[in-house]
Write a protein that holds these residues in place. Sequence first.
Motif, PDB file in Angstrom:
ATOM      1  N   GLN A  82       8.374  -2.670  -6.610  1.00 35.44           N
ATOM      2  CA  GLN A  82       7.175  -3.349  -7.138  1.00 35.44           C
ATOM      3  C   GLN A  82       7.479  -4.815  -7.435  1.00 35.44           C
ATOM      4  N   ILE A 125       3.964   1.502  -1.058  1.00 31.34           N
ATOM      5  CA  ILE A 125       4.657   1.597  -2.348  1.00 31.34           C
ATOM      6  C   ILE A 125       3.683   2.089  -3.426  1.00 31.34           C
ATOM      7  N   TYR A 126       2.428   1.620  -3.357  1.00 25.79           N
ATOM      8  CA  TYR A 126       1.396   2.086  -4.291  1.00 25.79           C
ATOM      9  C   TYR A 126       1.226   3.604  -4.184  1.00 25.79           C
ATOM     10  N   PHE A 168       0.835  -1.206   0.000  1.00 24.56           N
ATOM     11  CA  PHE A 168       0.000   0.000   0.000  1.00 24.56           C
ATOM     12  C   PHE A 168       0.875   1.263   0.000  1.00 24.56           C
ATOM     13  N   VAL A 195       3.976   5.313  -5.972  1.00 24.52           N
ATOM     14  CA  VAL A 195       3.836   5.201  -7.433  1.00 24.52           C
ATOM     15  C   VAL A 195       2.687   6.099  -7.915  1.00 24.52           C
ATOM     16  N   ARG A 196       1.623   6.166  -7.128  1.00 26.81           N
ATOM     17  CA  ARG A 196       0.400   6.884  -7.511  1.00 26.81           C
ATOM     18  C   ARG A 196       0.587   8.401  -7.451  1.00 26.81           C
TER      19      ARG A 196
END
Lengths: 141, 202
Positions: free
Chosen positions: A81, A57-58, A55, A61-62
């Motif tokens: 990832q 790491i997301y 979460f 990235v987001r």
Amino acid sequence: MKWLLAIVFYHIVMIPVVIMTILLPFILYKDIKTILINEVPVSNGMDAVLAMFSFFIYLAVRSKFLGKPYRKITILLPLLQMLIYTNGALVIGIVILNKWANDGLYSKGWAIVFACLAIVAIRLLMSLFYRKFPIVQTDYR
Amino acid sequence: MNNNYRDKNRQNLSSLGRTRNSGEDLANKLKVKRAKSKNIHRTAIGLTALVIFCAAIFLNNSSVSTADVTNVKENGIGKGMKAGTVLVAADDLGLQAKDFNVEMKSNVKTGRLLIWDYAAEDGDVVTVKADGKVIAENVGILHEPFSLDIPIPSVVEVVGIKDGGGGITYGVKIPGAVGNSVFFNAAPIGSANKYTITGPVK
């Protein structure tokens, strides 16, 4: 103010997450070794840890803003990832081995075969995924 | 003559424009492809996070409720519990020494006995025998289970050797047993709890 909030609520957690995500395959490998050698189940809290890591790491990235420091090292976010997918495969392997060690659902031999198949299948899917959608450099500056 | 020259010029200009256009198209296509690829990686990690989160909720249902503890107090059996379950923090559950009959599933040929301390890790020591033969002598039991190979069918005895305080408290699980239960017990010093392990009833 925005930066302060990001540091307090995100980056303080994200830095250990980066280090732990890199170390996690070794920890999971040790768990697999423990199950196979000692023939005892290991407590599986790693899936919850992995969910939290993925979460964070997301979010990096987001969000352009949250991920900015981590994009300074170009390879870092794609590497994290890939590690999340690999760790996911290892966790599935541990779940399968635990089902033998704790519940005796199948024999040890079959448990090893199923775990290997699961890990190889996920790694193969990962390879296909990255072949079809290669990593591209983002233009966040 | 003049007309020919004009036509040629027009042709050259239009071909130049086409080249420029096709170059821009390629750059645009590349941009779109890159954006798609980037979005797919973003979506993939987001979905992975979601899937792992759901799996973690589904898989981590190992917490022991007060109802479970009450059930164990009544009969010493924890249905569907995991090996290594710690029921109480101190040795105060008040379980009496008991013997159990354990029936194995039909596909189980060899057996493993997992034994651990379900209360405080206070230095309890036991000896395990199978059909009268010692298979593990003076085992210090901890929260982490200890595995022993046992024959099926057999009679396994757990003999209390040393009490670390509050009684020798231990849990036993035999993977592959019908009901997938954990047997919580208390071993008196010098005497044994018996586990009669039988094959599948035909």
